[in-house]
Design a protein around this motif. Structure first.
Motif, PDB file in Angstrom:
ATOM      1  N   ILE A   1       8.818   6.927   4.048  1.00 60.32           N
ATOM      2  CA  ILE A   1       7.851   5.087   3.751  1.00 60.32           C
ATOM      3  C   ILE A   1       9.160   5.010   5.124  1.00 60.32           C
ATOM      4  O   ILE A   1      10.241   4.480   5.328  1.00 60.32           O
ATOM      5  CB  ILE A   1       8.604   4.438   3.067  1.00 60.32           C
ATOM      6  CG1 ILE A   1       7.219   5.197   2.198  1.00 60.32           C
ATOM      7  CG2 ILE A   1       7.971   3.068   3.203  1.00 60.32           C
ATOM      8  CD1 ILE A   1       7.779   5.103   0.538  1.00 60.32           C
TER       9      ILE A   1
ATOM     10  N   THR B   1       7.796   1.472   6.924  1.00 58.67           N
ATOM     11  CA  THR B   1       7.492   0.062   7.259  1.00 58.67           C
ATOM     12  C   THR B   1       7.187  -0.745   5.572  1.00 58.67           C
ATOM     13  O   THR B   1       6.567   0.223   4.657  1.00 58.67           O
ATOM     14  CB  THR B   1       6.558  -0.565   7.631  1.00 58.67           C
ATOM     15  OG1 THR B   1       7.146   0.505   8.945  1.00 58.67           O
ATOM     16  CG2 THR B   1       6.357  -1.970   8.712  1.00 58.67           C
TER      17      THR B   1
ATOM     18  N   THR C   1       0.756  -1.198   0.236  1.00 57.83           N
ATOM     19  CA  THR C   1       0.188   0.220   0.312  1.00 57.83           C
ATOM     20  C   THR C   1       1.023   1.314  -0.444  1.00 57.83           C
ATOM     21  O   THR C   1       1.889   1.092   0.269  1.00 57.83           O
ATOM     22  CB  THR C   1      -0.844   0.128   1.017  1.00 57.83           C
ATOM     23  OG1 THR C   1      -0.195   0.019   2.326  1.00 57.83           O
ATOM     24  CG2 THR C   1      -1.579  -1.106   1.297  1.00 57.83           C
TER      25      THR C   1
ATOM     26  N   GLU D   1       1.206   2.973   2.775  1.00 62.00           N
ATOM     27  CA  GLU D   1       1.621   3.543   3.821  1.00 62.00           C
ATOM     28  C   GLU D   1       2.560   2.238   4.120  1.00 62.00           C
ATOM     29  O   GLU D   1       3.816   2.341   4.247  1.00 62.00           O
ATOM     30  CB  GLU D   1       0.865   3.082   4.952  1.00 62.00           C
ATOM     31  CG  GLU D   1      -0.504   4.447   4.856  1.00 62.00           C
ATOM     32  CD  GLU D   1      -1.551   4.087   4.038  1.00 62.00           C
ATOM     33  OE1 GLU D   1      -1.264   2.730   3.551  1.00 62.00           O
ATOM     34  OE2 GLU D   1      -1.726   4.866   3.593  1.00 62.00           O
ATOM     35  N   LYS D   2       2.649   1.005   3.178  1.00 57.07           N
ATOM     36  CA  LYS D   2       3.436  -0.007   3.575  1.00 57.07           C
ATOM     37  C   LYS D   2       4.097  -0.349   1.983  1.00 57.07           C
ATOM     38  O   LYS D   2       3.273  -2.019   2.096  1.00 57.07           O
ATOM     39  CB  LYS D   2       2.845  -0.784   4.912  1.00 57.07           C
ATOM     40  CG  LYS D   2       3.785  -2.081   5.104  1.00 57.07           C
ATOM     41  CD  LYS D   2       3.387  -2.707   6.106  1.00 57.07           C
ATOM     42  CE  LYS D   2       4.387  -3.724   6.675  1.00 57.07           C
ATOM     43  NZ  LYS D   2       3.203  -4.640   8.023  1.00 57.07           N
TER      44      LYS D   2
ATOM     45  N   ASP E   1       3.532   0.689  -4.459  1.00 54.06           N
ATOM     46  CA  ASP E   1       2.259   0.360  -4.457  1.00 54.06           C
ATOM     47  C   ASP E   1       1.173  -0.777  -4.825  1.00 54.06           C
ATOM     48  O   ASP E   1       0.815  -0.100  -5.886  1.00 54.06           O
ATOM     49  CB  ASP E   1       1.808   2.259  -4.217  1.00 54.06           C
ATOM     50  CG  ASP E   1       0.564   2.331  -3.807  1.00 54.06           C
ATOM     51  OD1 ASP E   1      -0.421   1.634  -2.750  1.00 54.06           O
ATOM     52  OD2 ASP E   1       0.292   3.717  -3.194  1.00 54.06           O
TER      53      ASP E   1
END
Length: 114
Positions: free
Chosen positions: A84, A86, A23, A25-26, A44
Motif C-alpha cells: 500500500i 496511498t 478501499t 487499494e487506498k 479496508d
C-alpha cells in the motif's frame, strides 16, 4: 447546548466518516487517541477488515509526540509490506495538531501519500 467533549468528538467523527471511506487499494488510516495511548489502523471499509495496526503502548519515544511519530512510521512500514502506498486520513474527530499531526507526518516520512 450542553454536550460533552466525547459527544462533540463523536459528531465530528461522524461528519468525517460521511465523506471518508477506504478501499483495498487506498485504505483509511483511522486514528484514535485515548488518555493513555494513540492507536492507528489501516482499514479496508469495503470488506470491513483491518490491514495494518500500530499503537504507542510499546513505542520507545521519550515524549508523546515522539511516540506518535514512531507509530506513523510503523504504520508506513506495515503498509509497504502489504503493498500500500496511498491512503486516506481519518483523524477521528480530533484536531489535526500535536500527536495526531505527528502521526500523520511520521506516516508521510515513512513513504505513504495522503
Amino acid at each position: 447546548m450542553n454536550t460533552s467533549k466525547t459527544m462533540q468528538r463523536t459528531r465530528r467523527h461522524a461528519r468525517i466518516r460521511a465523506r471518508v471511506s477506504g478501499t483495498a487499494e487506498k485504505p483509511r488510516l483511522a486514528v484514535f487517541r485515548s488518555n493513555r495511548a494513540l492507536y492507528a489502523q489501516l482499514i479496508d471499509d469495503v470488506t470491513g477488515k483491518t490491514l495494518v495496526s500500530a499503537d504507542t503502548r510499546k513505542a520507545k519515544g521519550a515524549t508523546p509526540t515522539e511516540r506518535a511519530t514512531e507509530v506513523g512510521t510503523a504504520i508506513a512500514e506495515g503498509a509497504k509490506k502489504a503493498g500500500i502506498t496511498t491512503i486516506v486520513f481519518d483523524r477521528g474527530g480530533f484536531k489535526y495538531q500535536g500527536n495526531i499531526a505527528a502521526l500523520a507526518d511520521g506516516a508521510r516520512n515513512g513513504g505513504l501519500t495522503f
